[in-house]
Motif scaffolding. Structure first.
Motif, PDB file in Angstrom:
ATOM      1  N   GLN A   2       0.429  -1.107  -0.332  1.00  0.00           N
ATOM      2  CA  GLN A   2       0.350   0.054  -0.130  1.00  0.00           C
ATOM      3  C   GLN A   2       0.667   0.861   0.181  1.00  0.00           C
ATOM      4  O   GLN A   2       1.573   1.759   0.410  1.00  0.00           O
ATOM      5  CB  GLN A   2      -0.439   0.216   1.313  1.00  0.00           C
ATOM      6  CG  GLN A   2      -1.887  -1.263   1.685  1.00  0.00           C
ATOM      7  CD  GLN A   2      -2.788  -0.810   2.766  1.00  0.00           C
ATOM      8  OE1 GLN A   2      -3.341  -0.012   3.146  1.00  0.00           O
ATOM      9  NE2 GLN A   2      -3.969  -1.731   2.758  1.00  0.00           N
ATOM     10  N   LYS A   4       0.434   5.728   0.572  1.00  0.00           N
ATOM     11  CA  LYS A   4      -0.280   6.661   1.806  1.00  0.00           C
ATOM     12  C   LYS A   4       0.416   8.304   0.807  1.00  0.00           C
ATOM     13  O   LYS A   4       1.257   7.974   1.203  1.00  0.00           O
ATOM     14  CB  LYS A   4       0.148   6.174   3.517  1.00  0.00           C
ATOM     15  CG  LYS A   4      -0.981   7.180   3.846  1.00  0.00           C
ATOM     16  CD  LYS A   4      -0.987   5.998   5.774  1.00  0.00           C
ATOM     17  CE  LYS A   4      -1.286   7.459   6.808  1.00  0.00           C
ATOM     18  NZ  LYS A   4      -0.742   7.182   7.856  1.00  0.00           N
ATOM     19  N   LEU A  19      -4.852   6.103   0.166  1.00  0.00           N
ATOM     20  CA  LEU A  19      -4.152   5.366   0.179  1.00  0.00           C
ATOM     21  C   LEU A  19      -4.621   4.374  -1.247  1.00  0.00           C
ATOM     22  O   LEU A  19      -5.677   4.840  -1.680  1.00  0.00           O
ATOM     23  CB  LEU A  19      -3.679   4.723   1.190  1.00  0.00           C
ATOM     24  CG  LEU A  19      -4.859   3.566   1.909  1.00  0.00           C
ATOM     25  CD1 LEU A  19      -5.132   2.862   1.521  1.00  0.00           C
ATOM     26  CD2 LEU A  19      -4.798   4.432   3.898  1.00  0.00           C
ATOM     27  N   GLY A  20      -3.539   3.968  -1.488  1.00  0.00           N
ATOM     28  CA  GLY A  20      -3.769   2.442  -2.500  1.00  0.00           C
ATOM     29  C   GLY A  20      -2.807   1.504  -2.641  1.00  0.00           C
ATOM     30  O   GLY A  20      -1.976   2.189  -2.141  1.00  0.00           O
ATOM     31  N   GLY A  21      -2.874   0.310  -3.429  1.00  0.00           N
ATOM     32  CA  GLY A  21      -2.343  -0.574  -3.165  1.00  0.00           C
ATOM     33  C   GLY A  21      -3.093  -1.805  -3.661  1.00  0.00           C
ATOM     34  O   GLY A  21      -4.441  -1.987  -4.441  1.00  0.00           O
ATOM     35  N   TYR A  55      -6.983  -5.527  -5.509  1.00  0.00           N
ATOM     36  CA  TYR A  55      -6.512  -4.044  -5.199  1.00  0.00           C
ATOM     37  C   TYR A  55      -7.321  -3.470  -3.507  1.00  0.00           C
ATOM     38  O   TYR A  55      -8.105  -3.993  -3.387  1.00  0.00           O
ATOM     39  CB  TYR A  55      -6.348  -3.133  -6.320  1.00  0.00           C
ATOM     40  CG  TYR A  55      -8.290  -2.925  -6.452  1.00  0.00           C
ATOM     41  CD1 TYR A  55      -8.717  -2.028  -6.251  1.00  0.00           C
ATOM     42  CD2 TYR A  55      -8.502  -3.772  -7.321  1.00  0.00           C
ATOM     43  CE1 TYR A  55     -10.271  -1.551  -6.828  1.00  0.00           C
ATOM     44  CE2 TYR A  55      -9.904  -2.916  -8.300  1.00  0.00           C
ATOM     45  CZ  TYR A  55     -10.848  -2.760  -7.657  1.00  0.00           C
ATOM     46  OH  TYR A  55     -11.812  -2.174  -8.102  1.00  0.00           O
ATOM     47  N   LYS A  76     -11.494   1.504   4.056  1.00  0.00           N
ATOM     48  CA  LYS A  76     -10.690   1.523   2.503  1.00  0.00           C
ATOM     49  C   LYS A  76     -11.591   0.451   2.139  1.00  0.00           C
ATOM     50  O   LYS A  76     -13.022   0.139   2.373  1.00  0.00           O
ATOM     51  CB  LYS A  76      -9.795   0.533   3.285  1.00  0.00           C
ATOM     52  CG  LYS A  76      -8.433   1.079   3.731  1.00  0.00           C
ATOM     53  CD  LYS A  76      -7.926  -0.088   4.419  1.00  0.00           C
ATOM     54  CE  LYS A  76      -6.587   0.381   5.141  1.00  0.00           C
ATOM     55  NZ  LYS A  76      -5.601  -0.214   4.977  1.00  0.00           N
ATOM     56  N   HIS A  78     -11.591  -2.899  -1.159  1.00  0.00           N
ATOM     57  CA  HIS A  78     -10.869  -4.232  -0.770  1.00  0.00           C
ATOM     58  C   HIS A  78     -11.660  -5.004  -2.093  1.00  0.00           C
ATOM     59  O   HIS A  78     -12.538  -5.733  -1.843  1.00  0.00           O
ATOM     60  CB  HIS A  78     -10.467  -5.137   0.239  1.00  0.00           C
ATOM     61  CG  HIS A  78     -10.260  -4.566   1.380  1.00  0.00           C
ATOM     62  ND1 HIS A  78      -8.516  -4.465   1.883  1.00  0.00           N
ATOM     63  CD2 HIS A  78     -10.821  -4.141   2.157  1.00  0.00           C
ATOM     64  CE1 HIS A  78      -8.761  -3.753   2.988  1.00  0.00           C
ATOM     65  NE2 HIS A  78     -10.026  -3.706   3.657  1.00  0.00           N
TER      66      HIS A  78
END
Length: 118
Positions: A2, A4, A19-21, A55, A76, A78
């Motif tokens: 992730q 941030k 945030l992303g990942g 993701y 978040k 998911h």
């Protein structure tokens, strides 16, 4: 993994972030079923695993309470979708919310700009 991002910068007492990942997700199903027909017992065992890429995206805020303590709030989404069913479900996507307490190991005020020290 992730990432941030703090669009307003770091070293603030109130710090919103995005945030992303993504990553590889491994799902595993273990089922032990025993069927009984009178005196005959038929054990049936299912073991299956699936992998998928997923993701996560979200946002949150970190709030400094003191030089050593802080609070964090985040939400978040998911995305977890297997190609075929695992335990009868193929889409495990969903949302999560978290609240946490942070302890800063280094004093933020002293170590935020080390290049300015003589």
């Amino acid at each position: 993994v992730q990432l941030k991002l703090a669009p307003l910068g770091v070293n603030r007492s109130f710090q919103p972030y995005l945030l992303g990942g993504g990553g590889l997700i491994v799902g595993k199903e273990n089922t032990d079923i025993v069927l009984s027909y009178g005196n005959y017992v038929d054990p049936y065992y299912v073991e299956e695993s699936k992998t998928a890429f997923g993701y996560v995206v979200g946002a949150g805020v970190d709030i400094a309470l003191s030089r050593q303590l802080g609070l964090t709030f985040s939400g978040k989404y998911h995305s977890i979708k297997f190609g075929s069913d695992l335990a009868g479900i193929s889409d495990y996507s969903g949302t999560s919310a978290a609240v946490g307490l942070m302890y800063f190991i280094q004093n933020k005020k002293q170590h935020s700009e080390p290049w300015r020290r003589p």
